[in-house]
Enzyme design. Structure first.
Site, short mmCIF file in Angstrom:
data_model
loop_
_atom_site.label_atom_id
_atom_site.label_comp_id
_atom_site.label_asym_id
_atom_site.label_seq_id
_atom_site.Cartn_x
_atom_site.Cartn_y
_atom_site.Cartn_z
N GLU A 204 31.76 49.95 47.80
CA GLU A 204 32.69 48.95 48.32
C GLU A 204 34.02 49.58 48.66
O GLU A 204 34.68 49.22 49.63
CB GLU A 204 32.89 47.83 47.27
CG GLU A 204 33.70 46.64 47.77
CD GLU A 204 35.18 46.69 47.44
OE1 GLU A 204 35.92 45.83 47.92
OE2 GLU A 204 35.63 47.62 46.74
N ASP A 256 35.05 39.65 41.92
CA ASP A 256 35.78 40.91 42.09
C ASP A 256 37.14 40.80 41.41
O ASP A 256 37.73 39.72 41.38
CB ASP A 256 35.93 41.22 43.59
CG ASP A 256 36.19 42.71 43.87
OD1 ASP A 256 36.30 43.50 42.91
OD2 ASP A 256 36.28 43.08 45.06
ZN LIG Z 1 39.03 48.13 44.61
#
Ligand SMILES: [Zn+2]
Ligand SMILES: *[C@@H]1O[C@H](CO)[C@@H](O)[C@H](O)[C@H]1NC(C)=O
Length: 385
Positions: A204, A256
């Site tokens: 990511e 997240d």
């Molecule tokens: Zn990050």
């Protein structure tokens, strides 16, 4: 899934009518208070930052192409193989070229961990999709000319551990539901066969600075979203609704940057505001029942009655999916935690009450989404089926 108490002797049409109605109204039944109370807490045996079975092993640097990547992958595979053998594990591997190491390719390896009703064929179930990225950001100290050991505890070791906890907490109810449906020979008769999949995504983070080509290696391009877009499900199913694995995703719930104190997660997308509200309602009910440990001034999810869809412009693994029409529930604080992309985003800076509370909130949401009141027996009551 239909309620198991419906008599089977009603005249056909009436039965069908009740059946359809019941399917619609039962599709989202809030968990009862007693069910919320029964959700296992995320205890220190799993979440202690030194010894916790789920979290501690991934509080290490996890940069693609380094040993930490392999260690982390093995941790996930071992956990699901050993503790949750009914979940299937698939890999979706590719390589990406990064701006470092003279564009040497790095391995980008996504894990797809899934639990579907045993009677569904590939492509038939719609899938509650819980997502976090497991890679950590590579940080290069240009003055000392060394790679620093950035941990990324909120980003996203803690969210990965939360999803493991959720999987383990919902597993026995899924088994119970499948068993009961099989016993009633309901398996395959319901149009809405639901499953759950956990995506642990790689790559990511940007290697240098975030750009559209230096980030979201795992979810993007040659990787998951594009692969799924062009892999067609077999058309054999009588309920051929889902053309591709992308269309099987009922909601893409991306966790997240969770694990710091007092997060504020607004509602980002109008299309999933209703799901956000269900999540926020769960938080509010859990707080009302004194089942959460954190004591923030504001709820984690403040937009229960507030505005919907304040599009954030936050770049994350949802982008390749949202661009392909997948509904996104983005559970990311705005503003980001203070430790974001700092060397201090480590285990010691996690706020454990918040980590535990998120685990419980997400678990409750998954149970409710999967319609588990169908298999819940209130304490002191006899089961009706
Ligand atoms: Zn990050
Ligand atoms: C993908 O990568 C993982 C981790 O390196 C490896 O164990 C697995 O065999 C690979 N799978 C495929 C299909 O290439």
């Amino acid at each position: 899934m239909t309620p198991s108490i419906l008599p089977r002797t009603l005249p056909g049409l009436l039965w069908l009518h009740i059946y359809l109605f019941a399917t619609l109204v039962s599709a989202y039944k809030p968990l009862s208070d007693s069910f919320l109370r029964a959700i296992p807490p995320a205890g220190p045996e799993d979440f202690d930052i030194k010894t916790g079975k789920l979290l501690a092993p991934i509080l290490i640097p996890r940069v693609p192409g380094t040993p930490g990547q392999t260690t982390t992958q093995r941790h996930f595979v071992d956990f699901f193989t050993r503790e949750l053998p009914k979940w299937t594990i698939e890999w979706q591997n590719s390589t990406g070229t990064t701006p470092v190491n003279g564009m040497a390719p790095i391995p980008v390896e996504n894990l797809i961990i899934k639990r579907e009703p045993p009677w569904v064929k590939p492509g038939e179930a719609n899938l509650l999709t819980l997502v976090a990225h497991y890679d950590s950001k590579s940080k290069y100290d240009s003055r000392k000319q060394i790679m620093e050991g950035f941990i990324g505890a909120t980003d996203s070791a803690a969210p990965c551990a939360m999803l493991m906890h959720t999987a383990r907490s919902i597993d026995k109810y899924i088994t119970q539901m499948h068993d009961e449906m099989a016993e009633l020979q309901e398996g395959g008769t319901v149009e809405m066969d639901m499953g759950v999949q956990i995506l642990l995504l790689d790559g990511e983070e940007a290697f240098v600075d975030w750009t559209s080509t230096d980030s979201t290696y795992g979810s993007r391009r040659v990787s998951l979203a594009e692969t799924w877009e062009s892999s067609y499900n077999p058309p054999s199913s009588k309920f051929y609704k889902y053309r591709t694995p992308l269309s099987q995703i009922s909601v893409f719930m991306l966790l997240d940057l969770l694990g710091a104190a007092s997060p504020r997660v607004p509602s980002y997308f109008p299309t999933t505001h209703w799901a956000y509200k269900n999540l926020a309602t769960i938080e509010s009910r859990l707080r009302g029942l004194n089942l959460l440990e954190s004591t923030p001034k504001e709820p984690f999810l403040p937009d229960l009655d507030g505005a919907m869809g304040k599009y954030s412009g936050i770049s994350d693994d949802h982008l390749p999916f949202i661009g392909r029409g997948v509904p996104i529930l983005h559970v990311i604080p705005s503003p980001f935690p203070d430790q974001w992309h700092q060397m201090t985003d480590d285990g010691e800076h996690l706020d454990m009450p918040s980590v535990k509370d998120w685990s419980k909130i997400v678990t409750a949401f998954a149970l409710e989404w999967l319609d588990m009141m169908e298999v819940w027996t209130e304490p002191g009551q006899r089961k009706m089926s």
